[in-house]
Motif scaffolding. Structure first.
Motif, short mmCIF file in Angstrom:
data_model
loop_
_atom_site.label_atom_id
_atom_site.label_comp_id
_atom_site.label_asym_id
_atom_site.label_seq_id
_atom_site.Cartn_x
_atom_site.Cartn_y
_atom_site.Cartn_z
N LEU B 157 0.84 -1.20 0.00
CA LEU B 157 0.00 0.00 0.00
C LEU B 157 0.88 1.25 0.00
N THR B 160 -0.28 5.58 -1.38
CA THR B 160 -1.42 5.96 -0.53
C THR B 160 -2.41 6.83 -1.30
N GLN B 163 -4.28 3.99 -3.29
CA GLN B 163 -4.73 2.76 -2.64
C GLN B 163 -5.36 2.97 -1.28
N GLN B 165 -7.72 5.62 0.47
CA GLN B 165 -8.52 6.84 0.59
C GLN B 165 -8.77 7.04 2.07
N PHE B 238 -5.84 -6.04 0.62
CA PHE B 238 -5.03 -5.01 -0.05
C PHE B 238 -4.74 -5.37 -1.49
N GLU B 241 -8.02 -3.95 -6.01
CA GLU B 241 -8.13 -2.52 -6.29
C GLU B 241 -9.55 -2.00 -6.06
N ASP B 244 -9.99 0.27 -3.22
CA ASP B 244 -9.09 1.41 -3.03
C ASP B 244 -9.82 2.63 -2.47
N ARG B 247 -10.66 1.84 1.53
CA ARG B 247 -9.65 1.38 2.48
C ARG B 247 -9.12 2.53 3.34
N SER B 299 1.21 2.87 6.26
CA SER B 299 1.29 2.26 4.93
C SER B 299 2.77 2.09 4.61
#
Lengths: 96, 532
Positions: B157, B160, B163, B165, B238, B241, B244, B247, B299
């Motif tokens: 990840l 950021t 991937q 939000q 993770f 997608e 994304d 997450r 991350s």
């Protein structure tokens, strides 16, 4: 520099504090509806902004009131001579 | 006591390798830092047993956390002294006899990388008013800014922006702005220091446990760092997608990072074992739990990356990963007189992990994945999975179960496997509806005398399609690489030539062409049409 604990009412306020210290957050956790964060404050300007933010601040550590930590670091290489001695004595020169 | 300087730590690594040549080997890491420093690690083991669990300990990613280096080298030195000179471990109320330490080192391989970020550490230890410097000393995308936060630079990840939000409370995830203290770098592994950690993981596939040592706060943590952890929905991961946009917000149900129940239970168990040993040393209690809720959301971090490797690439070995934040005082550099008890208690925790690693059973499974292909709704197909015990003693297989739509495994659900013995476990696939069906055969492998279990998972892949007579569907096959792939391609090309020569069906030819074209990535979709 300071290490401080800050208590703020919500995540937006926490975000503002983190932006002031350029992301140098040591920890942050939710306590009820509040957030408690430990932050590293790098200079007076950051401290003034934090104070102006209205957050409840508690200073945990102040670099001005403690010795320069560089004095905590060994000033000589305590192992170099022994390394050289063992290298000269060849393989198997060690304790084992 | 005084903190080790960077040069002194490197000398101590070399000294230990010279003093204990039969137990200890210095590993020179391949990526010099931006200031030209060559880093090194210590590999510690005893005896000749080949198959053993590796334990990788790293420290000093963050420049200002000087004591992490000292703790790891104290730990290494204490283990070697105990094993070689039959001394007991000097870890306060937690102790182990020298013979026990020797036995432990006969069954594990310990790799200690204590100064991941030597440039940053040197800068922090020698520059005016820079003792709280955190990052490395490399250039950034902004010529006026120096340094990347290494613990945001790993390939988990990392991006950021795309991937994660993140919710507003995610205040410590990696950022693209080089002026921040959590600058993530220009790309995953853009920094030589993180590439050195990756090098150790890549070149030591036996590594089964990973610990990243930091300070402060008194935390013993396991993944995940991006969001809350859950054990029920494998698709919420993770690797997908599709999540994304959801997450990264704690406390909601839109996204929570998946960890299998067995993996989570084992991480919790190991964290607790470490915590008990740490408390036994002098009574200190550290907070235990997942990173995101115990400390903060993160991350691109080392521990999450280490654990994520087997999920991102199923051919990569599984690594249980942990982060320790030592010390309870709000101080990155406590006065050195305060360090010995901290060194002892963290070393006690690390010893507890090594003791668990010593008792790690090893079983091999074949095949993995199990491919059932296309099975009609209402029909059924069975397959067998062979489990081979390659451990040093008898292993029990417990809680044998099949998860996923249409999968089941008949009793017995517990088996005992002698050393070097094999068992076959039957798995049935009876799809109840159309479409692809992924599942898993799961069991716990345990040494009966230690009670420590490793959870094993074998992927099950199949599906059901309504294929009309004459439909041409792609074959289901696993990914292959290297010589195996070359042989399969050669064989398929030979068969294809025969079919062309002797007039085989267009569908059979299309299947062979598909196999040749997709040999490297494999195909798990039983419903993929090849010809209209």
């Amino acid at each position: 520099m300071w290490i401080i604990r800050a208590r703020v009412p919500g995540d937006e306020a926490l975000r503002r504090l983190a932006d002031i210290v350029r992301g140098d957050v040591v920890s942050s956790r939710r306590v009820g509806k509040e957030f408690v964060a430990v932050l590293v404050v790098h200079d007076d300007a950051e401290m003034e902004k934090l104070s102006a933010s209205g957050a409840a601040l508690e200073i945990l550590s102040d670099s001005r009131t403690r010795p320069d930590p560089r004095q905590y670091v060994s000033s000589e290489n305590r192992y170099a001579a022994e390394v050289e001695r063992l290298k000269k004595s060849g393989p198997g020169g060690g304790k084992a | 006591m005084q903190y080790l300087s960077v040069a002194e730590a490197e000398s101590l690594i070399e000294l230990l390798s010279l003093q204990f040549p039969g137990f200890c080997e210095r590993i020179e890491l391949p990526n010099p830092t931006f200031e030209g420093r060559v880093s090194s690690a210590l590999k510690i083991r005893a005896g000749q047993e080949e198959r053993r669990a590796g334990v990788l300990l790293i420290g000093g990613q963050h420049a200002r956390e000087w004591g992490s280096t000292d703790i790891l080298l104290f730990f290494a030195q204490a283990l070697l002294d105990a094993a070689v000179h039959s001394n007991s471990l000097p870890f306060g109320g937690f102790t182990l006899q020298g013979t026990e330490v020797h036995q432990m080192l006969e069954k594990i391989e310990l790799i200690v990388f204590p100064v991941v970020n030597p440039d940053g550490k040197h800068y922090s230890q020698t520059s005016d008013a820079q003792s709280l410097w955190r990052k490395n000393r490399g250039p950034t995308s902004d010529p006026n800014q120096v340094g990347t936060d290494l613990n945001r630079n790993y390939d988990w990840l990392w991006d950021t922006t795309a991937q994660l939000q993140a919710g507003a409370s995610a205040v410590a995830v990696g950022l693209p702005d080089p002026s921040t203290e959590i600058y993530r770098g220009t790309a995953p592994f853009s920094e030589p220091e993180t590439r050195n950690v990756k090098h150790l993981l890549d070149t030591h596939p036996q590594i089964r446990f990973f610990v990243d040592v930091h300070c402060f706060h008194g935390f013993l943590m396991h993944p995940w760092g991006d969001d809350d952890t859950q054990t029920t929905d494998p698709s919420m991961s993770f690797t997908y997608e599709v999540y994304d946009a959801a997450r990264g917000a704690l406390g909601d149900t839109a996204y929570r990072e998946y960890m299998s129940p067995g993996d989570l239970a084992r991480h919790q168990d190991l964290v607790h074992r470490m915590g008990l040993a740490l408390t036994q040393s002098r009574g200190t209690v550290y907070t235990e739990g997942p990173e995101a809720t115990v400390m903060y959301q993160m991350s691109g971090s080392a521990a999450d990356y280490a654990f994520s490797r087997h999920l991102a690439d199923r051919t990569s070995p599984k690594i249980d990963a942990f982060t320790i934040e030592w010390g309870l005082a709000a101080d990155f550099q406590p006065p050195p007189a305060q360090m010995p008890p901290i060194q002892r208690e963290v070393s006690a925790a690390l010893t507890a992990l090594c003791l668990a690693a010593k008792d790690m059973p090893f079983v091999e499974t074949d095949p993995d994945p199990v491919l059932f292909g296309n099975v009609a709704v209402g029909g059924g197909r069975s397959a067998t999975v062979t489990v081979h015990n390659v451990s040093r003693g008898t292993v029990t297989l417990e809680n044998i179960s099949a998860a996923g739509p249409g999968y089941q495994t008949p009793p017995p659900h517990t088996r005992t496997l002698a050393k070097d013995a094999s068992e076959q476990i039957q798995v049935m696939f009876s799809p109840g509806q159309e479409g692809p069906a992924e599942g898993a055969l799961r069991f716990d492998a345990r040494f009966p005398r230690t009670g420590f279990a490793d959870n094993v998972e074998v992927r099950l892949e199949g599906g059901s399609c309504t294929a009309k007579r004459g439909d041409c569907l792609a074959p289901v096959f696993p990914a292959r690489s290297g010589a195996a792939a070359a042989l399969i391609v050669l064989r398929c090309k030979f068969l294809l030539a025969l079919l062309v020569l002797f007039g085989g069906s267009e569908c059979d030819k299309a299947k062979l062409r598909f196999r040749i074209a997709h040999c490297l990535e494999g195909n798990g979709d039983p419903c993929l049409p090849l010809l209209p």
